[in-house]
Design a protein around this motif. Structure first.
Motif, PDB file in Angstrom:
ATOM      1  N   MET A 138     -44.012 -66.421  79.067  1.00 49.69           N
ATOM      2  CA  MET A 138     -43.383 -65.437  79.958  1.00 49.69           C
ATOM      3  C   MET A 138     -44.173 -65.269  81.256  1.00 49.69           C
ATOM      4  SD  MET A 138     -42.024 -62.547  77.264  1.00 49.69           S
ATOM      5  CE  MET A 138     -43.651 -62.238  76.567  1.00 49.69           C
ATOM      6  N   HIS A 164     -33.705 -66.449  75.152  1.00 53.62           N
ATOM      7  CA  HIS A 164     -34.706 -65.661  75.865  1.00 53.62           C
ATOM      8  C   HIS A 164     -34.024 -64.756  76.875  1.00 53.62           C
ATOM      9  CE1 HIS A 164     -38.716 -64.757  77.421  1.00 53.62           C
ATOM     10  NE2 HIS A 164     -38.259 -64.957  78.641  1.00 53.62           N
ATOM     11  N   VAL A 190     -35.229 -62.154  80.233  1.00 53.24           N
ATOM     12  CA  VAL A 190     -36.299 -61.631  81.072  1.00 53.24           C
ATOM     13  C   VAL A 190     -35.661 -60.763  82.155  1.00 53.24           C
ATOM     14  CG1 VAL A 190     -36.249 -63.722  82.511  1.00 53.24           C
ATOM     15  CG2 VAL A 190     -38.261 -62.227  82.569  1.00 53.24           C
ATOM     16  N   TYR A 213     -40.750 -70.581  85.779  1.00 54.24           N
ATOM     17  CA  TYR A 213     -40.945 -69.525  84.793  1.00 54.24           C
ATOM     18  C   TYR A 213     -41.072 -70.178  83.421  1.00 54.24           C
ATOM     19  CZ  TYR A 213     -40.053 -65.548  81.709  1.00 54.24           C
ATOM     20  OH  TYR A 213     -40.143 -64.593  80.711  1.00 54.24           O
ATOM     21  N   ILE A 249     -41.048 -69.941  79.605  1.00 50.79           N
ATOM     22  CA  ILE A 249     -40.463 -69.030  78.617  1.00 50.79           C
ATOM     23  C   ILE A 249     -41.449 -68.670  77.527  1.00 50.79           C
ATOM     24  CG2 ILE A 249     -38.705 -68.883  76.803  1.00 50.79           C
ATOM     25  CD1 ILE A 249     -36.831 -70.427  78.637  1.00 50.79           C
TER      26      ILE A 249
END
Length: 424
Positions: free
Chosen positions: A384, A337, A339, A379, A381
């Motif tokens: 999101m 992932h 971000v 957070y 994943i």
């Protein structure tokens, strides 16, 4: 003391009550009327039901709490908590304030960010010492460095279980009072015994200055202690080949009976319980990056090793990347992932001032502390989504340490079953 055995997965079970209509009895029927019956699961005793639930993944057990009042009470009963997997409770951390005494204080914050601490951070059940430092937590056990009143340079290691308020003393080595990095290894599904790891630098080990490498803090030897044998053993590292140094607050990750730590120069070092170096694994990184980038930690989540990489850039490309180690021998990482810092923290935030402090052990969630007020956020994943938990305050930044030192946040998951930390 018996070790906890590895449990096989239980077959799927039906939960809830049957929705099938009952067959009406004809008037005058000789069959006795019976009360409304539930599902077959309702006929199981609490002990059997707890044993079944203990064999399913933690994410499934969270759903089990919502089935009925009986199932909810099952999780809170002291006799069954020993069998059932426990959630991440929160984090131990320290703060420094030059205007108070003592200047260093220890705290515990719940993972929800709300309510009174679930754990007493003072560990008041331990014997009295001059001061106590929490060095590591592994599957419910804490490794503490406890300084004695009689001599400020003398210490004990203490391995304790806050959930049961039991502890054992581990004798110090000749190097313990000067060692910066000591970590704990414990896997209750494998054994009730724990292991303590000491990472001893060249200067502390007593190497002649002419024999020391050019690396500051290079590890010369690894000492390990087993609660089963109750003795320390030492393994000397090869000077010419295995050059590595471990940051003071590098998190220890112990699983599959192997200790993993992030080291300087973008690598992960791994050791068996006898202190033998197994692998040196390069960590993933994507340009742009800088040589002075902070060392990022490794974490274990859902049975896999994870690595969080902070990619810094002068443009809007700065981001946080999450990687999973797929192959030890090849050092193969897979990107899980990414971000952006903009998405995580917004437009008015400096993207360089944050730390990933933990991964949730059972789901795709990470915990981050950022900013001058040391704001704790989670957070998720999968969706999101960032969630504000609480501001920990400026004094949890350890100003008495060097500028490069990270504030240590130690995740804690309660352990209610017996271990060798409960004494002989």
């Amino acid at each position: 003391m018996a070790a906890a055995g590895t449990l096989a997965a239980a077959p799927p079970i039906a939960i809830g009550r049957s929705s099938s209509p009952r067959t009406a009895m004809a008037p005058g029927s000789k069959e006795k009327k019976k009360g409304v019956e539930g599902s077959q699961v309702d006929k199981l005793t609490d002990d059997i039901l707890a044993d079944i639930i203990s064999r399913v993944p933690y994410k499934s057990t969270c759903c089990c709490k919502c089935v009925s009042t009986r199932w909810r009470d099952l999780f809170s009963h002291p006799d069954h908590r020993k069998k059932l997997p426990q959630p991440l409770a929160g984090f131990f951390y320290e703060g420094y304030n030059r205007d108070r005494f003592p200047r260093i204080a220890r705290y515990f914050t719940n993972v929800s960010g709300k309510g009174e601490p679930l754990v007493d951070p003072s560990l008041s059940f331990l014997p009295k010492y001059s001061s106590i430092d929490i060095l590591d937590c592994c599957n419910g056990l804490l490794l503490c460095r406890c300084w004695k009143f009689t001599d400020p340079k003398m210490l004990d290691y203490v391995v304790c279980n806050p959930a049961t308020e039991k502890w054992v003393v581990v004798p110090a080595t000749d190097w313990s009072s000067n060692v910066d990095v000591a970590r704990l290894g414990f896997e209750p599904a494998v054994s009730s015994h724990f292991h303590v790891f000491e990472f001893i630098g060249e200067e502390i080990w007593g190497m002649d200055e002419s024999e020391q490498s050019d690396w500051d803090g290079r590890i010369a030897a690894v000492a390990t202690y087993s609660s089963k044998t109750r003795v320390w053993t030492h393994q000397i590292q090869t000077v010419d080949i295995n050059h590595f140094a471990i940051p003071t607050h590098s998190k220890g990750v112990f699983f599959n009976c192997v200790m993993h730590l992030a080291a300087f120069d973008r690598m992960v070092v791994t050791f068996d319980v006898e202190g033998n170096l197994l692998y040196i694994i390069g960590t993933p990184h994507s340009p742009p990056y800088y040589d002075d980038s902070p060392v990022n930690d490794v974490f274990v989540s859902q049975g896999q090793l994870h690595f969080a990489s902070n990619t810094r850039s002068d443009s809007d490309l700065s981001n946080l990347s999450v990687w999973v180690l797929e192959d030890y021998s090849l050092g193969k990482w897979t990107l899980k992932h990414t971000v952006s810092h903009l998405q995580l923290f917004g437009t008015d935030y400096s993207a360089l001032d944050y730390n990933v402090i933990s991964f949730h052990p059972e789901c795709n969630m990470i915990f981050i502390v950022y900013g001058q007020e040391n704001t704790l956020v989670s957070y998720e994943i999968d969706c999101m989504k960032r969630r504000f938990l609480r501001q920990l305050g400026r004094d949890c930044q350890l100003e008495h340490l060097s500028v490069d030192a990270k504030t240590p946040f130690i995740p804690y998951v309660p352990l209610y079953m017996e271990s060798s930390a409960d004494g002989p």
